[in-house]
Design a protein around this motif. Structure first.
Motif, mmCIF file in Angstrom:
data_model
loop_
_atom_site.group_PDB
_atom_site.id
_atom_site.type_symbol
_atom_site.label_atom_id
_atom_site.label_comp_id
_atom_site.label_asym_id
_atom_site.label_seq_id
_atom_site.Cartn_x
_atom_site.Cartn_y
_atom_site.Cartn_z
ATOM 1 N N ASP A 138 -29.543 19.269 -77.088
ATOM 2 C CA ASP A 138 -29.013 20.429 -76.381
ATOM 3 C C ASP A 138 -29.011 21.606 -77.349
ATOM 4 N N LEU A 139 -29.923 22.567 -77.122
ATOM 5 C CA LEU A 139 -30.017 23.754 -77.966
ATOM 6 C C LEU A 139 -29.509 24.956 -77.179
ATOM 7 N N PRO A 140 -28.294 25.391 -77.458
ATOM 8 C CA PRO A 140 -27.774 26.559 -76.739
ATOM 9 C C PRO A 140 -28.591 27.802 -77.058
ATOM 10 N N SER A 141 -28.348 28.859 -76.333
ATOM 11 C CA SER A 141 -29.034 30.120 -76.565
ATOM 12 C C SER A 141 -28.705 30.650 -77.952
ATOM 13 N N TRP A 142 -29.698 31.249 -78.589
ATOM 14 C CA TRP A 142 -29.466 31.793 -79.922
ATOM 15 C C TRP A 142 -28.426 32.914 -79.894
ATOM 16 N N SER A 143 -28.216 33.513 -78.717
ATOM 17 C CA SER A 143 -27.227 34.589 -78.633
ATOM 18 C C SER A 143 -25.809 34.075 -78.845
ATOM 19 N N SER A 144 -25.593 32.779 -78.587
ATOM 20 C CA SER A 144 -24.264 32.197 -78.793
ATOM 21 C C SER A 144 -24.160 31.404 -80.087
ATOM 22 N N HIS A 145 -25.155 31.556 -80.948
ATOM 23 C CA HIS A 145 -25.157 30.792 -82.205
ATOM 24 C C HIS A 145 -24.047 31.288 -83.124
ATOM 25 N N ALA A 146 -23.251 30.360 -83.672
ATOM 26 C CA ALA A 146 -22.110 30.705 -84.524
ATOM 27 C C ALA A 146 -22.562 30.986 -85.944
ATOM 28 N N LEU A 147 -22.031 32.070 -86.526
ATOM 29 C CA LEU A 147 -22.333 32.409 -87.910
ATOM 30 C C LEU A 147 -21.170 31.966 -88.803
ATOM 31 N N ALA A 148 -21.277 32.289 -90.092
ATOM 32 C CA ALA A 148 -20.278 31.810 -91.057
ATOM 33 C C ALA A 148 -18.941 32.500 -90.847
ATOM 34 N N GLY A 149 -17.891 31.790 -91.195
ATOM 35 C CA GLY A 149 -16.541 32.339 -91.170
ATOM 36 C C GLY A 149 -15.824 31.998 -92.455
ATOM 37 N N LEU A 150 -14.693 32.657 -92.707
ATOM 38 C CA LEU A 150 -13.937 32.387 -93.926
ATOM 39 C C LEU A 150 -13.184 31.065 -93.791
ATOM 40 N N PRO A 151 -13.332 30.163 -94.777
ATOM 41 C CA PRO A 151 -12.601 28.889 -94.701
ATOM 42 C C PRO A 151 -11.105 29.103 -94.905
ATOM 43 N N GLU A 152 -10.319 28.409 -94.130
ATOM 44 C CA GLU A 152 -8.872 28.484 -94.241
ATOM 45 C C GLU A 152 -8.314 27.107 -94.578
ATOM 46 N N GLY A 153 -7.334 27.059 -95.474
ATOM 47 C CA GLY A 153 -6.741 25.801 -95.864
ATOM 48 C C GLY A 153 -6.257 25.870 -97.295
ATOM 49 N N PRO A 154 -5.804 24.746 -97.832
ATOM 50 C CA PRO A 154 -5.335 24.721 -99.226
ATOM 51 C C PRO A 154 -6.436 25.148 -100.197
ATOM 52 N N VAL A 155 -6.045 25.947 -101.182
ATOM 53 C CA VAL A 155 -7.033 26.462 -102.138
ATOM 54 C C VAL A 155 -7.716 25.317 -102.880
ATOM 55 N N LEU A 156 -6.927 24.308 -103.307
ATOM 56 C CA LEU A 156 -7.519 23.185 -104.033
ATOM 57 C C LEU A 156 -8.492 22.414 -103.147
ATOM 58 N N GLY A 157 -8.174 22.262 -101.877
ATOM 59 C CA GLY A 157 -9.076 21.567 -100.966
ATOM 60 C C GLY A 157 -10.382 22.321 -100.781
ATOM 61 N N ILE A 158 -10.291 23.657 -100.608
ATOM 62 C CA ILE A 158 -11.506 24.474 -100.468
ATOM 63 C C ILE A 158 -12.326 24.418 -101.754
ATOM 64 N N ALA A 159 -11.656 24.490 -102.912
ATOM 65 C CA ALA A 159 -12.370 24.433 -104.193
ATOM 66 C C ALA A 159 -13.072 23.097 -104.362
ATOM 67 N N ALA A 160 -12.399 22.000 -103.989
ATOM 68 C CA ALA A 160 -13.036 20.683 -104.085
ATOM 69 C C ALA A 160 -14.233 20.598 -103.147
ATOM 70 N N ALA A 161 -14.127 21.178 -101.953
ATOM 71 C CA ALA A 161 -15.248 21.165 -101.011
ATOM 72 C C ALA A 161 -16.435 21.933 -101.569
ATOM 73 N N VAL A 162 -16.168 23.120 -102.147
ATOM 74 C CA VAL A 162 -17.252 23.918 -102.742
ATOM 75 C C VAL A 162 -17.876 23.172 -103.917
ATOM 76 N N LEU A 163 -17.040 22.553 -104.754
ATOM 77 C CA LEU A 163 -17.541 21.807 -105.908
ATOM 78 C C LEU A 163 -18.416 20.631 -105.468
ATOM 79 N N THR A 164 -17.965 19.908 -104.437
ATOM 80 C CA THR A 164 -18.748 18.768 -103.961
ATOM 81 C C THR A 164 -20.104 19.217 -103.434
ATOM 82 N N THR A 165 -20.098 20.251 -102.602
ATOM 83 C CA THR A 165 -21.362 20.756 -102.049
ATOM 84 C C THR A 165 -22.286 21.248 -103.156
ATOM 85 N N THR A 166 -21.728 21.979 -104.111
ATOM 86 C CA THR A 166 -22.538 22.484 -105.233
ATOM 87 C C THR A 166 -23.127 21.339 -106.041
ATOM 88 N N LEU A 167 -22.311 20.337 -106.318
ATOM 89 C CA LEU A 167 -22.759 19.207 -107.137
ATOM 90 C C LEU A 167 -23.900 18.457 -106.458
#
Length: 771
Positions: free
Chosen positions: A235-264
């Motif tokens: 199911d490929l929705p219309s590109w007009s409704s495609h979601a772009l990036a948003g600011l992550p919300e949550g604990p700073v340490l959790g966001i930092a660990a997520a960024v570190l994991t993805t980077t690694l």
């Protein structure tokens, strides 16, 4: 001069003006175009499948594939590495989506890209290669297990949970409620995926040019459409409704660990992939255009830029992908244009092929990704870590990734690797025992300064004037331990004793009293002054042949046997599976294992006087060579046969100087199989085989070269060889070894020129079977 001659003379610029710069900016090689198509056909279904496995919008996989091709392909430091959504990132991304939502995950991808840019600017890319291979292989295996278990639920017609334990717990209930349509499409996809690369014959070689992943998904899609099965589809929705990036919300340490994991994970996978691509390019045959080695710091910058763009546009995280990169190299790509073109094709498909893509069953994509996950648990990697005694590191990383998470699993694997290294460095066992008047001091483990006190106590148990053997069963000895051993040895021999230091793992044996000619032989390394290892001093009388043989066997049992015992035991259990038949001369100067860097089980060797292959069906022919050929091809299934001649061949000299008539000795009867080579030499010598770069030194060398080509013709006449060649299961190679120069030559594709093989193997790139 004919009137048309002036038209053939062309001056592109005045004689004294500099030539114009070649305009190559928009030039695309034909091999780049064909490689980009092949990579696109693989990337399209895999990108959708990986997006499905993460729980992201399916369009996110197409965005990441396009950005990986265009941005990482243009800016990265590995020209032939293809980047995009990778199976190794599936678990990380799925966990982020589950915790923070899709738009926040895109924001985390952007932050990880920024972190990669920072690491690239700091030029620390080489540091990623210091991670233990056991940790990397364990991480990929853990991710593969997680992917396979999760996708199994979709294959069976259900939906997966977010954790491996939950998926395993729910599996019995899922098996009880199978969805027949989903299961049938999954089985069809896996069947095509496994069977397509194994289609035999010439037709199979043509069909295998179409990627198996595309065939599997297209076959399942066509079957589901024609039979009218009701099951979930893309199911490929219309590109007009495609979601772009948003600011992550949550604990700073959790966001930092997520960024570190993805980077690694993105960085390590991309950098290791770039190194692997360099090896594939170096080993590629037929490469005429030079492809430079990867710039790892630039590759890290390119991957960071790609992740920023992909995350900002609502795409999955981007990393180098092994499957697509290897397909790119094997398809003949010579520049980064192939990677970028594949990104363009993905953009076109995402815009114009939406109705077609929406016919793909989700179960087919899940089966494809499940197969990729299973392949990530590599048996080759398991054998490698077992051989290097790093199974605890591999197992800890794999289990940690499966049950704890990627970052936690990698941290656990690194901790186990460090602990294992420290244990090996400090845990040294030293024993002393006396057997039949000989004192044995056995050191097991690494010999460092920490073990010097225990070593000294064991050595002082050896009485003065006694014969002692110190066996060093380890791969490392520091300077303090070395000096302690040498000081004791000197003092012991000065008091009338004798000592022998034997290194089992290193293969080094130093005895006292030392011979005047220092033995520099090492098992499995190039030979230097080998005769001095077995013979006595120059002034000593020659030893009997039986004694030389016994000393050689003794040296093997002491130095080499401990190194190869495990490998030979494995070969004894599994039987021999050589990759090639090597047919060469019986000359004692030709050491096949040395000039081919091969070991036990690699070569099936046939040696005879003159490296001759009697043609089949000759009266009074010799069946031993024919029997070896038939056994190697029909039973062992070798993939190549090499006929190797050499300089100064006595058989070729005998052929040239033989006088007609006279008594028929066994040697003369055997050499009659070389008469066709002599007749071929007597023909037009200008069309005969030659060495690249120089003319043959004399008639004997010319006959040696001609004989290799002639014996290849004799090989093709054998039924077993002819059948294997027709089926594409066998290659024939010609080789010439110049003994005095220690230089190997391989016969080129045309069967006329022997090209010399350089130290890096580069000249062998153009060399193929002369058939």
């Amino acid at each position: 001069m004919p009137a048309s001659a002036p038209h053939r003379t062309h001056h592109p610029h005045p004689p004294h003006s500099p030539p114009p710069a070649p305009r190559r900016r928009f030039l695309v090689e034909g091999t780049d175009l064909s490689a980009s198509v092949a990579v696109f056909l693989i990337a399209l279904p895999l990108s959708l499948g990986i997006a499905l496995a993460t729980g992201a919008p399916l369009q996110a996989g197409l965005v990441a594939a396009a950005v990986g091709g265009l941005v990482a392909g243009r800016l990265g430091g590995s020209p032939l590495q293809v980047s995009g959504p990778a199976a190794g990132l599936t678990v990380v991304t799925a966990d982020l989506i589950h915790r923070y939502g899709w738009q926040a995950t895109c924001g985390i991808t952007v932050l990880a890209g920024l972190a990669q840019l920072g690491l690239g600017c700091l030029r620390v890319a080489r540091g990623a290669l210091a991670v233990s291979p056991a940790v990397v292989h364990g991480m990929l295996a853990g991710i593969g297990v997680t992917i396979a278990v999760a996708q199994l639920h979709i294959v069976l017609g259900g939906s997966p949970d977010s954790s491996v334990l939950a998926n395993l717990r729910d599996l019995p209930a899922q098996l009880a409620g199978l969805h027949p349509a989903a299961v049938s499409m999954s089985v069809l996809t896996l069947t095509l995926l496994l069977a397509w690369p194994r289609v035999p014959g010439r037709a199979g070689r043509l069909l295998r040019r179409v990627p198996a992943a595309l065939v599997a998904v297209a076959g399942a899609t066509a079957t589901a459409t024609l039979t009218g099965l009701t099951l979930p589809r893309v199911d490929l929705p219309s590109w007009s409704s495609h979601a772009l990036a948003g600011l992550p919300e949550g604990p700073v340490l959790g966001i930092a660990a997520a960024v570190l994991t993805t980077t690694l994970v993105c960085s390590v996978q991309s950098l290791l992939g770039a190194v692997a691509v360099d090896k594939l390019v170096a080993a590629r045959s037929g490469a005429r255009t030079h492809v430079g080695r990867s710039d790892l710091d630039r590759e890290l910058l390119g991957q960071g830029a790609a992740n920023i763009v992909s995350g900002a546009l609502g795409g999955l995280p981007v990393a180098g992908v092994a499957v697509r990169s290897s397909a790119n190299v094997r398809s003949g790509a010579v520049s980064r244009n192939s990677t970028m073109l594949h990104g363009v094709f993905v953009v076109v498909a995402a815009l114009l092929m939406v109705p077609l893509l929406e016919q793909i069953p989700l179960a087919s994509l899940a089966a494809l990704v499940m197969a990729v996950g299973i392949q990530m648990v590599s048996l080759h990697h398991i054998r490698t870590v077992t051989r290097h005694r790093e199974v605890p590191v591999y197992a800890a990383t794999t289990l940690g990734v499966v049950f704890l998470g990627v970052l936690e699993g990698v941290a656990l694997g690194v901790a186990v690797a460090v602990a294992l290294a420290l244990h090996r460095l400090t845990h040294t066992r030293i024993t002393h025992e006396e057997k039949e008047g000989v004192h044995h001091v056995h050191v097991r483990g690494q010999l460092t300064f920490l073990a010097v006190p225990r070593l000294s106590r064991a050595l002082h148990l050896v009485p003065q004037g006694a014969y002692a053997v110190v066996e060093l069963d380890g791969s490392f000895m520091d300077h303090a331990a070395y000096e302690s051993l040498q000081d004791w040895r000197s003092a012991h021999t000065a008091r009338g004793g004798s000592a022998e230091l034997a290194g089992r793992r290193s293969g080094v044996t130093t005895a006292d009293p030392a011979p005047s000619a220092l033995c520099r032989c090492r098992p499995w390394t190039p030979w230097r002054n080998h005769r001095a290892c077995l013979a006595g001093p120059p002034s000593a009388p020659a030893a009997p042949a039986a004694r030389e043989l016994a000393r050689g066997i003794s040296s093997f049992q002491r130095n080499t046997a401990p190194l190869v015992r495990a490998e030979l035991a494995r070969l004894a259990r599994e039987g021999q599976r050589p990759a090639q038949l090597f047919l060469t001369c019986a000359d004692s100067r030709l050491v096949t294992s040395m000039i081919t860097s091969s070991g036990p089980g690699d070569l099936f060797v046939v040696r005879n006087v003159g490296n001759l292959v009697p043609p089949p069906g000759e009266e009074h022919g010799d069946d031993s060579v024919a029997a070896a050929i038939e056994y190697a091809v029909e039973v062992l299934g070798v993939r190549s046969i090499t006929v190797c001649g050499h300089s100064g061949c006595g058989a070729m000299q005998a052929l040239l100087t033989a006088e007609p008539g006279g008594p028929q000795t066994p040697l003369k009867r055997w050499l009659r199989h070389g008469l066709p080579s002599l007749a071929r030499l007597a023909g037009d010598r200008r069309a005969g085989p030659r060495l690249a770069g120089r003319a043959p030194a004399d008639t004997v060398e010319q006959l040696c070269l001609t004989n290799v080509v002639q014996q290849l013709d004799h090989l093709r006449a054998h039924d077993s060889v002819a059948r294997a060649l027709a089926a594409g299961a066998l290659e024939l190679h010609g080789m010439y070894f110049h003994v005095g120069e220690a230089q190997a030559y391989l016969l080129g594709r045309t069967g006329k020129v022997f090209e010399d093989v350089k130290d890096d193997g580069s000249a062998a790139a153009e060399l193929r079977s002369p058939v």
